[in-house]
Design a protein around this motif. Structure first.
Motif, short mmCIF file in Angstrom:
data_model
loop_
_atom_site.label_atom_id
_atom_site.label_comp_id
_atom_site.label_asym_id
_atom_site.label_seq_id
_atom_site.Cartn_x
_atom_site.Cartn_y
_atom_site.Cartn_z
N ASP A 75 36.75 36.65 35.51
CA ASP A 75 37.67 36.61 36.64
C ASP A 75 38.56 37.84 36.73
O ASP A 75 39.22 38.04 37.75
N THR A 76 38.61 38.64 35.69
CA THR A 76 39.67 39.64 35.60
C THR A 76 39.23 41.09 35.69
O THR A 76 40.04 41.95 36.01
N ILE A 131 49.90 35.94 28.37
CA ILE A 131 49.88 34.94 27.31
C ILE A 131 50.51 33.67 27.86
O ILE A 131 51.68 33.64 28.25
N LEU A 132 49.72 32.62 27.96
CA LEU A 132 50.15 31.37 28.56
C LEU A 132 50.59 30.39 27.48
O LEU A 132 49.90 30.22 26.47
N GLN A 133 51.72 29.77 27.69
CA GLN A 133 52.21 28.76 26.76
C GLN A 133 51.77 27.39 27.23
O GLN A 133 51.99 27.02 28.38
N VAL A 134 51.13 26.64 26.35
CA VAL A 134 50.73 25.27 26.68
C VAL A 134 51.10 24.40 25.48
O VAL A 134 50.50 24.49 24.41
N GLY A 135 52.14 23.59 25.65
CA GLY A 135 52.66 22.84 24.52
C GLY A 135 53.11 23.78 23.42
O GLY A 135 53.84 24.74 23.67
N ASP A 136 52.65 23.51 22.20
CA ASP A 136 53.00 24.37 21.06
C ASP A 136 51.94 25.45 20.83
O ASP A 136 51.92 26.07 19.76
N PHE A 141 44.64 34.77 27.17
CA PHE A 141 43.41 34.74 27.94
C PHE A 141 42.59 36.03 27.80
O PHE A 141 41.38 35.97 27.56
N PRO A 142 43.21 37.23 27.94
CA PRO A 142 42.40 38.45 27.80
C PRO A 142 41.71 38.57 26.45
O PRO A 142 40.57 39.01 26.36
N LYS A 143 42.40 38.16 25.38
CA LYS A 143 41.80 38.25 24.04
C LYS A 143 41.01 37.01 23.66
O LYS A 143 40.35 36.98 22.62
N GLN A 144 41.10 35.96 24.50
CA GLN A 144 40.38 34.71 24.29
C GLN A 144 40.73 34.07 22.94
O GLN A 144 39.86 33.67 22.16
N THR A 145 42.06 34.00 22.67
CA THR A 145 42.53 33.37 21.44
C THR A 145 43.52 32.26 21.76
O THR A 145 44.21 32.29 22.78
N LEU A 146 43.58 31.28 20.87
CA LEU A 146 44.48 30.12 21.00
C LEU A 146 45.20 29.95 19.67
O LEU A 146 44.57 29.77 18.64
N GLN A 147 46.52 30.03 19.71
CA GLN A 147 47.32 29.99 18.47
C GLN A 147 48.30 28.84 18.50
O GLN A 147 49.08 28.69 19.44
N PHE A 148 48.28 28.02 17.44
CA PHE A 148 49.22 26.91 17.29
C PHE A 148 50.39 27.36 16.42
O PHE A 148 50.20 27.69 15.24
N LYS A 149 51.58 27.41 17.00
CA LYS A 149 52.80 27.83 16.30
C LYS A 149 52.56 29.13 15.54
O LYS A 149 52.20 30.13 16.15
N ILE A 150 52.73 29.11 14.20
CA ILE A 150 52.58 30.35 13.44
C ILE A 150 51.24 30.42 12.70
O ILE A 150 51.03 31.29 11.86
N GLU A 151 50.34 29.49 13.01
CA GLU A 151 49.03 29.52 12.37
C GLU A 151 48.21 30.70 12.88
O GLU A 151 48.54 31.32 13.90
N SER A 152 47.10 30.99 12.19
CA SER A 152 46.21 32.06 12.62
C SER A 152 45.54 31.67 13.95
O SER A 152 45.19 30.50 14.15
N THR A 157 35.23 31.03 22.76
CA THR A 157 34.11 31.67 23.42
C THR A 157 34.54 32.05 24.85
O THR A 157 35.57 31.61 25.34
N HIS A 158 33.73 32.86 25.49
CA HIS A 158 34.03 33.29 26.86
C HIS A 158 34.22 32.09 27.78
O HIS A 158 35.19 32.00 28.53
N ARG A 159 33.30 31.13 27.71
CA ARG A 159 33.36 29.99 28.61
C ARG A 159 34.50 29.04 28.25
O ARG A 159 35.15 28.47 29.12
N GLU A 160 34.76 28.85 26.95
CA GLU A 160 35.91 28.03 26.54
C GLU A 160 37.20 28.61 27.09
O GLU A 160 38.05 27.88 27.60
#
Length: 227
Positions: A75-76, A131-136, A141-152, A157-160
């Motif tokens: 999309d970007t 960087i979108l905040q959703v709950g904790d 989105f650009p880097k396709q990463t999801l981080q919970f609080k201070i965890e790694s 995947t692209h589609r996820e």
């Protein structure tokens, strides 16, 4: 010297394609030149271009069709159309299907380079604030990463990543199954729907550290991210 920006150039006129390629390479761009739309689509899928310059009139797959195919996957990424067509409806169609800029032939190389740099700068600013905040969770989105609080961070995947992006943008609202299937899978048939269900299950697992987040199934309509 900084790493060159990779541009995918789809242009079926050999002389013009080489002129554009050589001019851009003197400005520290890496250019992947393709002479038809099908070859450009395959090159896009096997490389990581940061911007697309697409001729509209090409053999095998025209620039508009190529852009539509790429927009189902990304999309970007910025897209500039090159065309000899000057009718208003052609310009409108180019922007409607996801183009970011439209340059009519003949054009100067300086104008093309200015437009490329403007789009790249705009995209850079957008990514830094995307960087979108959703709950904790923090979703990059650009880097396709999801981080919970201070965890790694978890790598998506692209589609996820694209599916989660649309869920977040429509949080607490129903995400229409048919629309998102056509956008991300290209059609809304039975097999694509089952594939989407699998990706929803994966996202639920990756979001389960925050008990206030839920992805619920709205039977007959789609999914809703509750947060």
């Amino acid at each position: 010297m900084s790493k060159p920006t990779t541009i995918l150039l789809a242009e079926d006129e050999p002389a013009l394609g080489l002129i554009i390629k050589e001019s851009l390479e003197t400005r520290n761009f890496k250019v992947l030149l393709c002479d038809n739309g099908e070859k450009a689509f395959e090159t896009y899928k096997t490389s990581s271009p940061e911007l697309l310059v697409l001729d509209v009139m090409m053999p095998k797959k025209d620039g508009f069709t190529l852009a539509k195919d790429i927009r189902t996957l990304d999309d970007t990424i910025p897209i500039i159309f090159l065309t000899a067509k000057s009718q208003t409806q052609d310009v409108v169609e180019g922007f409607t299907i996801g183009g970011n800029d439209y340059l009519k032939k003949p054009f100067s190389m300086e104008e093309l380079i200015v437009r490329i740099n403007n789009l790249l700068n705009r995209t850079k600013v957008q990514k830094e604030s995307d960087i979108l905040q959703v709950g904790d969770y923090a979703f990059n989105f650009p880097k396709q990463t999801l981080q919970f609080k201070i965890e790694s961070p978890q790598q998506l995947t692209h589609r996820e990543a694209h599916l989660l992006f649309h869920l977040i943008k429509n949080k607490n609202q129903v995400l229409d199954r048919s629309i998102i299937l056509k956008k991300l899978w290209g059609n809304d048939d039975f097999f694509s729907a089952r594939s989407m269900d699998v990706f929803i299950t994966k996202l639920r697992k990756k979001l389960n550290s925050d008990e206030n987040l839920q992805i619920i199934n709205i039977r007959g309509y789609g999914y809703k991210l509750i947060c």
